[in-house]
Write an enzyme that holds these catalytic residues in place. Structure first.
Site, PDB file in Angstrom:
ATOM      1  N   HIS A 121       0.833  -1.202   0.000  1.00 52.17           N
ATOM      2  CA  HIS A 121       0.000   0.000   0.000  1.00 52.17           C
ATOM      3  C   HIS A 121       0.872   1.259   0.000  1.00 52.17           C
ATOM      4  O   HIS A 121       0.666   2.190  -0.769  1.00 52.17           O
ATOM      5  CB  HIS A 121      -0.919  -0.074   1.233  1.00 52.17           C
ATOM      6  CG  HIS A 121      -1.895   1.057   1.344  1.00 52.17           C
ATOM      7  ND1 HIS A 121      -2.640   1.267   2.467  1.00 52.17           N
ATOM      8  CD2 HIS A 121      -2.247   2.024   0.474  1.00 52.17           C
ATOM      9  CE1 HIS A 121      -3.415   2.326   2.290  1.00 52.17           C
ATOM     10  NE2 HIS A 121      -3.192   2.801   1.081  1.00 52.17           N
ATOM     11  N   GLU A 124       2.443   1.614  -3.319  1.00 54.89           N
ATOM     12  CA  GLU A 124       1.483   2.149  -4.301  1.00 54.89           C
ATOM     13  C   GLU A 124       1.448   3.679  -4.207  1.00 54.89           C
ATOM     14  O   GLU A 124       1.440   4.372  -5.221  1.00 54.89           O
ATOM     15  CB  GLU A 124       0.097   1.555  -4.027  1.00 54.89           C
ATOM     16  CG  GLU A 124      -1.019   2.120  -4.888  1.00 54.89           C
ATOM     17  CD  GLU A 124      -2.318   2.305  -4.104  1.00 54.89           C
ATOM     18  OE1 GLU A 124      -2.759   1.367  -3.441  1.00 54.89           O
ATOM     19  OE2 GLU A 124      -2.860   3.416  -4.147  1.00 54.89           O
ATOM     20  N   HIS A 125       1.471   4.194  -2.985  1.00 48.70           N
ATOM     21  CA  HIS A 125       1.486   5.655  -2.827  1.00 48.70           C
ATOM     22  C   HIS A 125       2.809   6.244  -3.312  1.00 48.70           C
ATOM     23  O   HIS A 125       2.838   7.271  -3.975  1.00 48.70           O
ATOM     24  CB  HIS A 125       1.317   6.025  -1.351  1.00 48.70           C
ATOM     25  CG  HIS A 125      -0.099   5.989  -0.865  1.00 48.70           C
ATOM     26  ND1 HIS A 125      -0.751   7.103  -0.413  1.00 48.70           N
ATOM     27  CD2 HIS A 125      -0.983   4.964  -0.746  1.00 48.70           C
ATOM     28  CE1 HIS A 125      -1.979   6.785  -0.028  1.00 48.70           C
ATOM     29  NE2 HIS A 125      -2.140   5.480  -0.223  1.00 48.70           N
ATOM     30  N   GLU A 222      -4.360   7.116   7.039  1.00 46.01           N
ATOM     31  CA  GLU A 222      -5.430   6.503   6.246  1.00 46.01           C
ATOM     32  C   GLU A 222      -5.896   5.211   6.915  1.00 46.01           C
ATOM     33  O   GLU A 222      -7.096   4.959   7.048  1.00 46.01           O
ATOM     34  CB  GLU A 222      -4.916   6.218   4.829  1.00 46.01           C
ATOM     35  CG  GLU A 222      -5.973   5.603   3.927  1.00 46.01           C
ATOM     36  CD  GLU A 222      -5.401   5.115   2.588  1.00 46.01           C
ATOM     37  OE1 GLU A 222      -4.361   5.654   2.151  1.00 46.01           O
ATOM     38  OE2 GLU A 222      -5.995   4.195   2.001  1.00 46.01           O
TER      39      GLU A 222
HETATM   40 ZN   LIG Z   1      -3.977   4.623   0.349  1.00 50.82          ZN
END
Ligand SMILES: [Zn+2]
Length: 1034
Positions: A121, A124-125, A222
């Protein structure tokens, strides 16, 4: 969840909700970006796109470093699929040729973390923070405003990460593909980006060295927000528990308490092995030539890689010899509908491990079986679990999940009293026993298959994208994605199996559920002090990290904070990024083929004849202007139950059954629309909608006719069940859609229409449903609904829209005429046949400034500020419409990059308010100040022509989002926006100058006489002391 599992099979409508998935981009993008018509690919062309691709790519041919493996046509979806393999790296490629201009690209990787640091994750950012060819910060976000894309996003699932986009412009496609490929294969992955996106220690006030050190980071925050949603927590724990031995046993998105174990080096290492062509799946879709895609990808990226073994195999979960169970704690949910009275906040579910995802046919059968088990009021679990009101609704994750190596089925309840948990578990067992004995009525199987077949014909506005999403989980695990699309052959095989063996499905129930020892029961109950407990755990971890720091480390952290803050402030050079121009936007609007008629003594009917693929779409608006104030708050409840109570000779089960057999469902919703040019005037009502195959139109209209004339609003038990279900759904939506609730609440004092929206779909509605669900006796409410239904269900104050194929319209109209003639024509009300040619009545409403804090025990906030806007055709509407996109640059930097919120921005709805919002925001009042700063930033004029150009491009992504055949003409029907008005509105936006933006910012935002402010979030000392705020507790 009715009908969802199957529809998802081809359309994937609930994809993001059902799965454990982390989307990178802000809700702004996730919400209103479904776009682009999927033109029905039946146009006679000299050479079909499928024939052309077949001729150009024979099996075995080598093209640009790839070899063609298979070429297959899937007739029912009008597509031809070409599979290729990259010779040097082994990269897998699927091209779907289809006569659709909304082309799609996606690159995906199998990402299989073995810990809960959230490495895929965070990666991905971080890859989206700049790459070799595009070295600016966050080129992905920047491209949002340099493109006319119909979708751009990035998503991390349990075992994959994908980067999809769609656009109708060939030049845009090339631009975006280049940025995407560079991001994933050549990212800079610098440490500062890791710190910004992942986690870091930093002074609470980055400019104050004496302020305490805290954890910061986009993903860190998040994920705290994600798991504040106990639904998500439950889904995560359930998957971890059922499939514990490999990558599904960890939290791919990141467990907040584990995220701070991740290092930058580990992130880079993960990238090297996972984001490699040998571990990649490339997908392209649409009418653009495949050869040029292949050449670009090979020449610029794949040709410089060798083959590796990425070692990302995901094995099957070893089967258990006996079931397992576990319990988790969560926060107390003050909004939970307490169906079982005191303490009814426990969730309980049983999950079953099923088959290997690559077993395509068995997967299909299980989809259908699980649909039969759970969906709609005729389903065994609906009857046995929902109707006795042991809980408030199915548990999170309930239904079939076909996305992991071993698929699974989950069934359970939420909102259960702790003492009823054992009873729920034994009901689940007994229900399977009973189904294994009795099977399913043939009519239910037919209804489920009908839904599937109708779904194949129903053209959505983003077909290619849905296709990409649908095949990803299977393809990612080396299943055959093309085989999975051949629905018709599976339906035929399934029918044959049923014909040959009437006990076919009963045997499946026995095999997969009764004789399956690999089952996992999970309970979850709120624990007072749960949030504090998480807080303490975070503080302990922080203390541990801080105590390990030496003086040198501390200086480094201080300097690093400064560097990051400066980097975030820097003006960037975006010249490396490709872009479209405003001149690429069409100045003309293609006309919508609509016709106005009057039927049955004066009902206004709009007829539209797009290519609907043999489907007729029906919509009707019933005016609610004349509804007396004491009944008006009940309008959304009437919408929620109207087609779920039964009608005429049909009880609710029979009505549902009939609806499934001949339609795609009978939908009812509230409706509000601002008048195109009269300030403060708006249309209000309820909207009914449904669609069916042309030959079923009689049946469909007959069902509506029954609902209009003989709706059975008298079954109190049924009504109570529905109220609880609605209350539960609403309560569950709060954490997910908090920014929408905050905006609606903020706008409610500054716009009459928004006040009604607050009553019908805002927190007020949520609260009134909560209180109804706690009432012992709902007979008064049901009586009021009967009064309301009597007022509304007639053809006075009704207008209708029909979209159907040109060769069917005569028949459709005659059927409609007899339907309308059969409805009640008289009413005691003053309603008239409404459309937008008559000006809706303007009621008295006093606009005023108001600040409201809705206190909820979330670890994050949703903030909003709303100011009055202008109508759709007002001369200033263009600038006001472009302004949010311009401000996004500022708001994104301040609220997300610096502030650590998941997202933030502004929205201008023509005729409605101008709203600022933040999403999952660690800050509260500070963000409200940021909204005001954004206005000052515009007034200072520190933006360029180029910035305005980008803002316009971004704005036109939504203005020009094309529509599916079923939705054509709806802008006109629902909001009175004709093609002429639409064209004028577009011109106003296109012609906006930089000075216009400053002027409207001053007039409507800076000098606004009134404003509404709303904050959803935890108790706040500053606000509690501030006399200007109203605080609302639940
Ligand atoms: Zn995210």
């Amino acid at each position: 969840m009715r009908n969802m599992a199957l529809v998802r099979y081809i359309r994937n409508v609930t994809w993001a909700r059902k799965r454990i998935l982390h989307n990178n981009y802000s809700p702004r993008i996730l919400t209103k970006r479904t776009a682009v018509t999927n033109t029905e690919p039946t146009k006679p062309t000299a050479v079909s796109i499928g024939d052309a691709v077949r001729a150009e790519f024979p099996v075995g041919e080598e093209v640009c470093g790839f070899v063609v493996r298979t070429v297959e046509e899937v007739k029912e979806l009008h597509l031809t699929a070409v599979r290729l393999e990259h010779l040097a790296t082994g990269a897998d490629y699927l091209h779907v040729a289809r006569d659709d201009a909304n082309n799609v690209f996606s690159v995906g990787f199998r990402t299989t973390p073995m810990d809960s640091t959230g490495v895929p994750h965070i990666l991905e950012h971080t890859v989206l923070c700049g790459s070799r060819k595009y070295p600016c910060r966050d080129p992905f976000f920047k491209m949002l405003n340099r493109s006319l894309s119909t979708f751009m996003n990035a998503m991390t699932g349990s075992d994959f990460t994908i980067y999809p986009f769609s656009t109708q412009h060939p030049a845009d496609f090339k631009n975006l593909m280049s940025v995407y490929l560079d991001a994933v294969f050549r990212p800079n992955l610098v440490e500062l980006d890791f710190l910004q996106e992942g986690w870091r220690l930093e002074h609470q006030d980055v400019n104050d060295q004496s302020s305490p050190l805290v954890f910061k980071g986009v993903v860190f925050n998040e994920m705290k927000g994600v798991f504040a949603d106990s639904q998500r927590l439950f889904m995560q724990k359930l998957q971890n528990g059922l499939l514990p031995s490999h990558t599904y046993g960890v939290v791919s998105g990141g467990d907040p308490i584990t995220i701070p174990q991740l290092t930058w080096e580990q992130l880079r290492h993960f990238h090297a092995y996972h984001y490699h062509p040998s571990n990649a799946h490339f997908f392209t879709y649409g009418d653009q030539p495949l050869a040029q895609h292949l050449k670009f990808i090979n020449d610029n990226y794949l040709s410089s890689f060798d083959r590796i073994d990425p070692k990302t195999e995901v094995p099957e979960e070893p089967s258990w010899s006996q079931g397992r169970s576990d319990h988790v704690e969560c926060g107390v949910d003050p909004m939970a509908a307490a169906a079982g009275g005191e303490g009814g906040q426990t969730s309980v579910a049983v999950a079953y491990k099923l088959v290997n995802i690559t077993d395509s046919y068995e997967n299909f059968v299980l989809h259908i079986l699980c649909e039969l088990l759970t969906s709609g009021p005729n389903a065994p679990f609906y009857k046995s679990l929902l109707e006795p009101q042991l809980g408030s609704g199915f548990s999170p994750s309930a239904g079939y999940d076909g996305h992991t190596r071993n698929t699974s089925f989950t069934i359970g309840l939420q909102g259960v009293r702790p003492q009823d948990v054992d009873q729920v578990l034994s009901i689940i067992d007994n229900t399977f026993q009973q189904v294994a004995q009795e099977g399913f009525p043939q009519s239910r199987v037919d209804a489920v298959l009908h839904t599937l077949e109708l779904g194949l014909k129903h053209q959505t506005s983003s077909f290619g994208l849905a296709l990409a999403m649908t095949i990803t989980p299977l393809w990612n695990l080396d299943g055959d994605p093309v085989e999975a699309l051949k629905i018709n052959s599976k339906i035929n095989k399934f029918r044959k199996c049923l014909d040959e063996n009437p006990k076919y499905l009963q045997e499946k129930v026995r095999q997969y559920f009764l004789q399956n020892n690999h089952k996992y029961s999970l309970t979850m109950a709120p624990k007072p002090g749960y949030e504090e407990q998480l807080q303490v755990a975070e503080e302990d971890l922080l203390a541990q990290k801080v105590s390990a720091l030496n003086e040198h480390d501390k200086i480094q952290i201080w300097e690093q904070g400064q560097t990051l803050a400066h980097k975030q402030e820097e003006e960037e050079d975006l010249s490396s990024l490709p872009t479209l121009r405003v001149s690429d936007i069409n100045r003309t609007v293609s006309p919508t083929p609509v016709l106005d008629l009057q039927l049955a003594g004066g009902v206004n009917v709009q007829l539209c004849q797009p290519p609907t693929n043999g489907i007729t779409y029906f919509s009707a608006v019933l005016d609610t202007q004349h509804v007396p104030p004491h009944l008006r708050p009940l309008v959304p409840l009437l919408c929620g139950v109207l087609t779920s109570m039964g009608a005429g000779h049909m009880d609710f089960r029979e009505l549902d059954q009939q609806a499934d057999l001949v339609t795609g469902g009978l939908h009812v919703d509230t409706h509000t629309a601002a008048h195109p040019y009269h300030v403060g005037h708006f249309d209000q009502g309820i909207v009914l909608s449904s669609h069916c195959l042309n030959h079923n139109l009689d049946h469909m209209l007959d069902l509506w006719s029954r609902v209009f004339t003989e709706v059975r609003l008298n079954d109190l038990d049924r009504f109570t069940t529905l109220v609880n279900m609605i209350a539960t759904d609403l309560s569950n939506s709060l954490v997910y859609s908090g920014h929408r609730y905050a905006m609606t609440s903020a706008a409610a004092s500054i716009s009459h229409m928004s006040a009604l929206q607050e009553e019908w779909c805002g927190l007020s509605w949520l609260r009134s449903m909560k209180s109804l669900s706690q009432k012992k006796d709902l007979s008064d409410t049901l009586e009021q609904l009967r009064q309301l239904a009597a007022l509304l269900l007639n053809r006075e104050g009704m207008r209708v829209a029909v979209n159907t194929t040109p060769d069917y319209h005569t028949q459709a109209l005659s059927k409609l005429e007899s339907f309308l003639s059969g409805l009640h024509a008289t009413t005691t009300s003053s309603a008239t046949h409404n459309n937008f040619s008559s000006t809706p009545v303007k009621e008295e409403f006093t606009l005023h400034t108001r600040k409201t804090h809705h206190v909820f025990p979330f670890p994050v906030n949703f903030a909003s500020m709303a100011l009055p806007g202008v109508p759709y055709l007002h001369p200033d509407v263009g600038a006001l419409r472009v302004l949010p996109r311009l401000m996004f640059r500022f708001l994104h930097r301040e609220i997300r990059e610096k502030g650590g919120a998941y997202g933030g921005g502004a929205m201008a709805t023509p005729g409605g308010p101008f709203c600022f919002y933040s999403y999952r925001d660690p800050h509260s009042t500070q963000t409200l100040a940021t909204f005001s700063d954004a206005v000052e930033w515009v007034l200072a004029g520190n933006f360029s022509e180029r910035d305005v150009e980008e803002a316009k491009l971004g704005t036109f992504q939504s203005i020009d989002a094309p529509v599916s055949p079923g939705a054509q003409g709806m802008r006109r029907f629902l909001a009175g926006i004709t093609d002429k008005y639409f064209s004028e509105h577009r011109q106003l936006a296109l012609d906006t100058s930089p000075q216009d933006l400053i002027t409207v910012a001053r007039t409507y935002l800076s000098l606004a006489p009134i404003q509404g402010t709303s904050l959803i979030g935890p108790h706040n000392e500053d606000i509690a002391k501030d006399g200007f705020w109203n605080t609302v507790h639940d």
